[in-house]
Design a protein around this motif. Structure first.
Motif, short mmCIF file in Angstrom:
data_model
loop_
_atom_site.label_atom_id
_atom_site.label_comp_id
_atom_site.label_asym_id
_atom_site.label_seq_id
_atom_site.Cartn_x
_atom_site.Cartn_y
_atom_site.Cartn_z
N ILE A 175 105.55 32.28 24.31
CA ILE A 175 104.95 31.22 25.23
C ILE A 175 104.54 30.37 24.41
CG2 ILE A 175 103.38 30.87 26.79
CD1 ILE A 175 103.57 33.74 27.93
N SER A 176 103.84 30.57 23.50
CA SER A 176 103.22 29.47 22.72
C SER A 176 104.55 28.46 22.07
CB SER A 176 102.41 30.05 21.51
OG SER A 176 101.87 29.02 20.70
N GLN A 177 105.40 29.29 21.44
CA GLN A 177 106.45 28.41 20.72
C GLN A 177 107.15 27.80 21.91
OE1 GLN A 177 108.86 31.77 19.11
NE2 GLN A 177 107.74 31.56 17.35
N ARG A 187 106.01 26.23 24.81
CA ARG A 187 105.15 25.40 25.15
C ARG A 187 105.09 24.13 23.97
NH1 ARG A 187 99.79 28.59 27.07
NH2 ARG A 187 100.45 29.07 29.18
N ARG A 188 105.24 24.39 22.75
CA ARG A 188 105.06 23.57 21.82
C ARG A 188 106.42 22.67 21.82
NH1 ARG A 188 102.67 27.41 18.35
NH2 ARG A 188 104.43 28.00 17.46
N LEU A 189 107.62 23.53 21.94
CA LEU A 189 108.73 22.95 22.06
C LEU A 189 108.99 22.05 23.16
CD1 LEU A 189 111.76 23.00 20.87
CD2 LEU A 189 112.36 24.63 22.33
N CYS A 190 108.44 22.25 24.29
CA CYS A 190 108.68 21.62 25.64
C CYS A 190 107.63 20.50 25.47
CB CYS A 190 108.21 22.31 26.93
SG CYS A 190 109.42 23.60 27.32
N SER A 191 106.53 20.45 24.83
CA SER A 191 105.66 19.50 24.57
C SER A 191 106.62 18.41 23.85
CB SER A 191 104.17 19.79 23.97
OG SER A 191 103.88 20.53 25.00
N ARG A 192 106.95 18.82 22.57
CA ARG A 192 107.59 17.85 21.78
C ARG A 192 108.69 16.97 22.18
NH1 ARG A 192 109.59 14.63 19.07
NH2 ARG A 192 109.95 14.64 16.90
N TYR A 193 109.64 17.90 22.91
CA TYR A 193 110.75 17.13 23.31
C TYR A 193 111.01 16.57 24.90
CZ TYR A 193 112.68 18.71 19.05
OH TYR A 193 113.12 18.69 17.81
N LEU A 194 109.98 17.35 25.76
CA LEU A 194 109.91 16.89 27.10
C LEU A 194 108.70 16.07 27.82
CD1 LEU A 194 111.22 20.21 28.67
CD2 LEU A 194 112.49 18.26 28.29
N GLY A 195 107.70 16.09 26.50
CA GLY A 195 106.44 15.33 27.14
C GLY A 195 105.51 16.22 27.70
N ARG A 196 104.09 16.12 27.60
CA ARG A 196 103.12 16.88 27.90
C ARG A 196 103.00 16.97 29.34
NH1 ARG A 196 98.82 19.48 25.98
NH2 ARG A 196 97.03 19.71 27.25
N ASP A 197 103.05 15.90 30.02
CA ASP A 197 102.96 15.90 31.52
C ASP A 197 103.91 16.88 32.03
OD1 ASP A 197 100.75 14.32 31.49
OD2 ASP A 197 101.98 12.38 32.34
N LYS A 207 103.53 20.51 34.15
CA LYS A 207 103.93 20.67 35.51
C LYS A 207 104.97 22.03 35.52
CE LYS A 207 103.70 15.93 37.08
NZ LYS A 207 104.65 14.99 37.50
N LEU A 208 105.98 22.01 34.42
CA LEU A 208 106.46 23.30 34.27
C LEU A 208 106.04 24.48 34.05
CD1 LEU A 208 109.71 24.36 33.91
CD2 LEU A 208 109.52 23.78 31.42
N GLY A 209 105.06 24.56 33.45
CA GLY A 209 104.06 25.74 33.09
C GLY A 209 103.51 26.28 34.57
#
Length: 201
Positions: A22-24, A26-36, A40-42
């Motif tokens: 889950i941590s990995q 989240r970091r992957l999504c934050s890096r390539y998809l943006g924090r916002d 929302k995805l989470g």
């Protein structure tokens, strides 16, 4: 059989390493998809996880209720193997709507070996019980567990069964519950933005 064994092993690895995964993720999504978008995805995935958990609990509760009702009814009508058939009905009832009929076929065969006439009576009994359970108890119990109105549970089971068979019945109820929850929150948010009163959705 080998596919099942590998699936179980893979599922266990996922469960034991879920926090790291889950941590990995989240970091992957934050890096390539943006924090916002990641937030929302989470949020959506968290709702999906909760709905699936509640659905499984509801399925087990409904199966126990049906098994107990079947055992009590068979005892009242003096059918043989009441406890054994009730347990079989409960086990197969984990398959939505149609599962109890599979258990009924097994139960009818068991009773047939003792008394063919009673087997016929048992079939009538289980059909009536299944109609009551499928249209009244099941939508209410499972609907409450996933936060979905009874009518939408029936719709999800019908659509899922027609599209994907038994797997569709199992998957479409929690998915419909997630969509219902997200739609309701969106409508409430829009009403609040326009200073309108919330209505039951």
């Amino acid at each position: 059989v080998m596919d099942t064994v590998f699936a179980v092993i893979f599922a266990l690895y996922l469960l034991f390493g879920k926090e790291k995964l889950i941590s990995q993720f989240r970091r992957l999504c934050s890096r390539y998809l943006g924090r916002d978008f990641t937030v929302k995805l989470g949020y959506v995935l968290n709702i999906l996880n909760t709905k699936f958990q509640n659905f499984i609990i509801g399925q087990f509760l409904e199966a126990i209720i049906l098994g107990v009702l079947c055992t009590i009814g068979m005892t009242i009508f003096r059918f043989p193997y009441a406890l054994m058939v009730g347990a079989t009905i409960a086990a197969t009832a984990l398959i939505p709507i149609l599962g109890a009929y599979l258990g009924a076929a097994i139960g009818a065969f068991m009773i047939f070996t003792v008394n063919p006439l009673q087997a016929l009576g048992f079939i009538v009994f289980i059909v009536v019980l299944q109609q009551i359970e499928g249209n009244l108890i099941y939508p209410h119990v499972v609907g409450n567990s996933v936060g979905l109105p009874s009518i939408w549970v029936l719709v999800a089971v019908t659509v899922g069964g027609n599209l994907m068979g038994i797997a569709g019945m199992l998957v479409f109820i929690p998915i419909a519950s997630v969509l219902y929850t997200l739609l309701r929150e969106w409508v409430y948010r829009r009403l609040k933005e326009k200073n309108l009163d919330k209505e039951e959705l």
